[in-house]
Design a protein around this motif. Sequence first.
Motif, mmCIF file in Angstrom:
data_model
loop_
_atom_site.group_PDB
_atom_site.id
_atom_site.type_symbol
_atom_site.label_atom_id
_atom_site.label_comp_id
_atom_site.label_asym_id
_atom_site.label_seq_id
_atom_site.Cartn_x
_atom_site.Cartn_y
_atom_site.Cartn_z
ATOM 1 N N ASP A 31 13.697 19.439 -18.321
ATOM 2 C CA ASP A 31 13.069 19.185 -17.255
ATOM 3 C C ASP A 31 12.270 17.906 -16.987
ATOM 4 O OD1 ASP A 31 14.033 21.685 -16.104
ATOM 5 O OD2 ASP A 31 12.483 22.749 -17.503
ATOM 6 N N THR A 32 12.193 17.003 -17.971
ATOM 7 C CA THR A 32 11.687 15.744 -18.041
ATOM 8 C C THR A 32 11.651 15.081 -16.600
ATOM 9 O OG1 THR A 32 11.417 15.450 -20.577
ATOM 10 C CG2 THR A 32 11.195 13.438 -18.836
ATOM 11 N N GLU A 33 10.631 14.720 -15.984
ATOM 12 C CA GLU A 33 11.027 13.932 -14.619
ATOM 13 C C GLU A 33 11.137 12.760 -14.818
ATOM 14 O OE1 GLU A 33 7.991 16.267 -11.748
ATOM 15 O OE2 GLU A 33 6.844 15.721 -13.744
ATOM 16 N N PHE A 34 12.003 12.177 -13.667
ATOM 17 C CA PHE A 34 12.651 10.843 -13.695
ATOM 18 C C PHE A 34 12.869 10.224 -12.332
ATOM 19 C CE2 PHE A 34 16.434 13.405 -13.702
ATOM 20 C CZ PHE A 34 17.303 12.348 -12.980
ATOM 21 N N TYR A 35 13.395 8.854 -12.221
ATOM 22 C CA TYR A 35 13.826 8.329 -11.083
ATOM 23 C C TYR A 35 14.544 7.052 -11.310
ATOM 24 C CZ TYR A 35 9.259 5.988 -10.695
ATOM 25 O OH TYR A 35 8.183 5.339 -10.851
ATOM 26 N N ILE A 36 15.266 6.613 -10.764
ATOM 27 C CA ILE A 36 15.857 5.302 -11.038
ATOM 28 C C ILE A 36 15.116 4.008 -10.087
ATOM 29 C CG2 ILE A 36 18.169 3.922 -11.182
ATOM 30 C CD1 ILE A 36 19.372 6.763 -11.307
ATOM 31 N N GLU A 37 15.034 2.929 -10.966
ATOM 32 C CA GLU A 37 14.616 1.744 -10.321
ATOM 33 C C GLU A 37 14.700 0.737 -11.122
ATOM 34 O OE1 GLU A 37 10.199 0.716 -8.145
ATOM 35 O OE2 GLU A 37 10.195 1.752 -10.216
ATOM 36 N N ASP A 38 15.110 -0.558 -10.474
ATOM 37 C CA ASP A 38 15.389 -1.987 -11.061
ATOM 38 C C ASP A 38 16.240 -1.610 -12.221
ATOM 39 O OD1 ASP A 38 13.435 -2.826 -9.280
ATOM 40 O OD2 ASP A 38 11.819 -2.624 -10.757
ATOM 41 N N ASN A 39 17.509 -0.950 -12.025
ATOM 42 C CA ASN A 39 18.340 -0.840 -13.197
ATOM 43 C C ASN A 39 17.699 -0.259 -14.192
ATOM 44 O OD1 ASN A 39 20.875 -1.818 -11.851
ATOM 45 N ND2 ASN A 39 19.780 -3.763 -12.139
ATOM 46 N N CYS A 40 16.999 0.565 -14.331
ATOM 47 C CA CYS A 40 16.266 1.525 -15.280
ATOM 48 C C CYS A 40 16.135 2.967 -15.038
ATOM 49 C CB CYS A 40 14.764 1.127 -15.557
ATOM 50 S SG CYS A 40 14.752 -0.520 -16.135
ATOM 51 N N ILE A 41 16.124 3.849 -15.807
ATOM 52 C CA ILE A 41 15.660 5.192 -15.787
ATOM 53 C C ILE A 41 14.281 5.069 -15.900
ATOM 54 C CG2 ILE A 41 15.705 7.371 -16.742
ATOM 55 C CD1 ILE A 41 18.888 6.939 -17.235
ATOM 56 N N VAL A 42 13.495 5.703 -14.956
ATOM 57 C CA VAL A 42 11.955 5.574 -15.329
ATOM 58 C C VAL A 42 11.426 7.052 -15.481
ATOM 59 C CG1 VAL A 42 9.930 5.274 -14.074
ATOM 60 C CG2 VAL A 42 11.670 3.706 -13.442
ATOM 61 N N ILE A 43 10.999 7.136 -16.726
ATOM 62 C CA ILE A 43 10.767 8.475 -17.272
ATOM 63 C C ILE A 43 8.932 8.264 -17.123
ATOM 64 C CG2 ILE A 43 10.236 10.218 -18.988
ATOM 65 C CD1 ILE A 43 13.085 9.710 -18.324
ATOM 66 N N TYR A 44 8.315 9.574 -16.102
ATOM 67 C CA TYR A 44 7.206 9.559 -16.066
ATOM 68 C C TYR A 44 6.564 10.765 -16.485
ATOM 69 C CZ TYR A 44 8.202 12.109 -11.857
ATOM 70 O OH TYR A 44 8.589 12.965 -10.853
ATOM 71 N N PHE A 45 5.175 10.952 -16.563
ATOM 72 C CA PHE A 45 4.504 12.020 -16.914
ATOM 73 C C PHE A 45 3.383 12.251 -15.865
ATOM 74 C CE2 PHE A 45 6.432 10.666 -20.429
ATOM 75 C CZ PHE A 45 7.055 11.734 -21.139
ATOM 76 N N GLN A 46 3.031 13.465 -15.779
ATOM 77 C CA GLN A 46 1.818 13.951 -14.882
ATOM 78 C C GLN A 46 0.517 13.518 -15.217
ATOM 79 O OE1 GLN A 46 2.459 14.538 -11.624
ATOM 80 N NE2 GLN A 46 4.526 14.875 -11.803
ATOM 81 N N GLN A 47 -0.568 13.213 -14.676
ATOM 82 C CA GLN A 47 -1.857 12.964 -15.187
ATOM 83 C C GLN A 47 -2.314 13.813 -16.021
ATOM 84 O OE1 GLN A 47 -4.250 12.445 -11.472
ATOM 85 N NE2 GLN A 47 -4.119 10.271 -11.562
ATOM 86 N N TYR A 48 -2.812 13.703 -17.146
ATOM 87 C CA TYR A 48 -3.499 14.418 -18.177
ATOM 88 C C TYR A 48 -2.453 15.066 -18.972
ATOM 89 C CZ TYR A 48 -7.872 14.547 -15.719
ATOM 90 O OH TYR A 48 -8.993 14.083 -15.209
ATOM 91 N N GLU A 49 -0.955 14.730 -18.656
ATOM 92 C CA GLU A 49 0.041 15.425 -19.577
ATOM 93 C C GLU A 49 0.081 14.820 -21.099
ATOM 94 O OE1 GLU A 49 4.796 16.494 -19.203
ATOM 95 O OE2 GLU A 49 3.920 15.553 -17.552
ATOM 96 N N ILE A 50 0.079 13.398 -20.954
ATOM 97 C CA ILE A 50 0.096 12.785 -22.559
ATOM 98 C C ILE A 50 -1.148 11.888 -22.696
ATOM 99 C CG2 ILE A 50 2.614 13.260 -22.947
ATOM 100 C CD1 ILE A 50 2.859 10.127 -22.287
ATOM 101 N N ALA A 51 -1.862 11.703 -21.421
ATOM 102 C CA ALA A 51 -2.978 10.735 -21.363
ATOM 103 C C ALA A 51 -4.012 11.126 -20.631
ATOM 104 C CB ALA A 51 -2.298 9.438 -20.837
#
Length: 223
Positions: A177-197
């Motif tokens: 269920d890891t969240e992502f989108y595609i941009e600039d020929n990349c897979i962008v993995i992102y995390f919500q605030q406070y999740e890992i930082a």
Amino acid sequence: MRIFIVMFGIVVFATSNLFSQNAYIQNKDIFQEDDCFKIEISYPSIQSSKFIFLNREITSNINSIISQVRSEKICEELKQFNEDFKAEGIASYSVCFENNRLISFYMDYYTFLGGAHGISAKKGYTLDKKLGKVLKLRDLFVENYDYETVINDFIYKETAAKKDLFFDKAFKGINPDTEFYIEDNCIVIYFQQYEIAPYSTGFPTFKIPLERFGNRYSYKPKK
């Protein structure tokens, strides 16, 4: 009933927005303001009967924000404590990638209901137009490919190089269920605030170039 009136009775304008050349997404906007609250919302309407369920999900999220911000209880609390702030509900979106098969975008949500700061959230969507499907991360790759190791190694190295920005050992690896989108020929993995930082880091974001996956990436254009 109040939510319905807000959504459809106080829409200032709803116009086509050519984020995509084939007008696959129509932009809709809501703006309202009074002494207690301010609402500024732009959201996408997918122009395909295959994604009615997704339009309903996005509309439900918008309704929830409006309901919170317009709450009479919140207004009373702000007045009681002589707050010089208004409750705020803000939403926007960005289309990051599109071709004949895929379209990828993300929503940004923000609510302020008093306190030290507001609450932000991000939600990415990558759609297979042909299948009428919102893709999971695993759907981007050929079957039985160990994409997790490639992505995990990339993120581990990034967090180690900038460890002051992240909680110690907070990243435990991606999951289905890891969240992502595609941009600039990349897979962008992102995390919500406070999740890992901490809050100051914002939304931790990692851009993994598609070339790292070679022919294992299922949606690579055919030559």
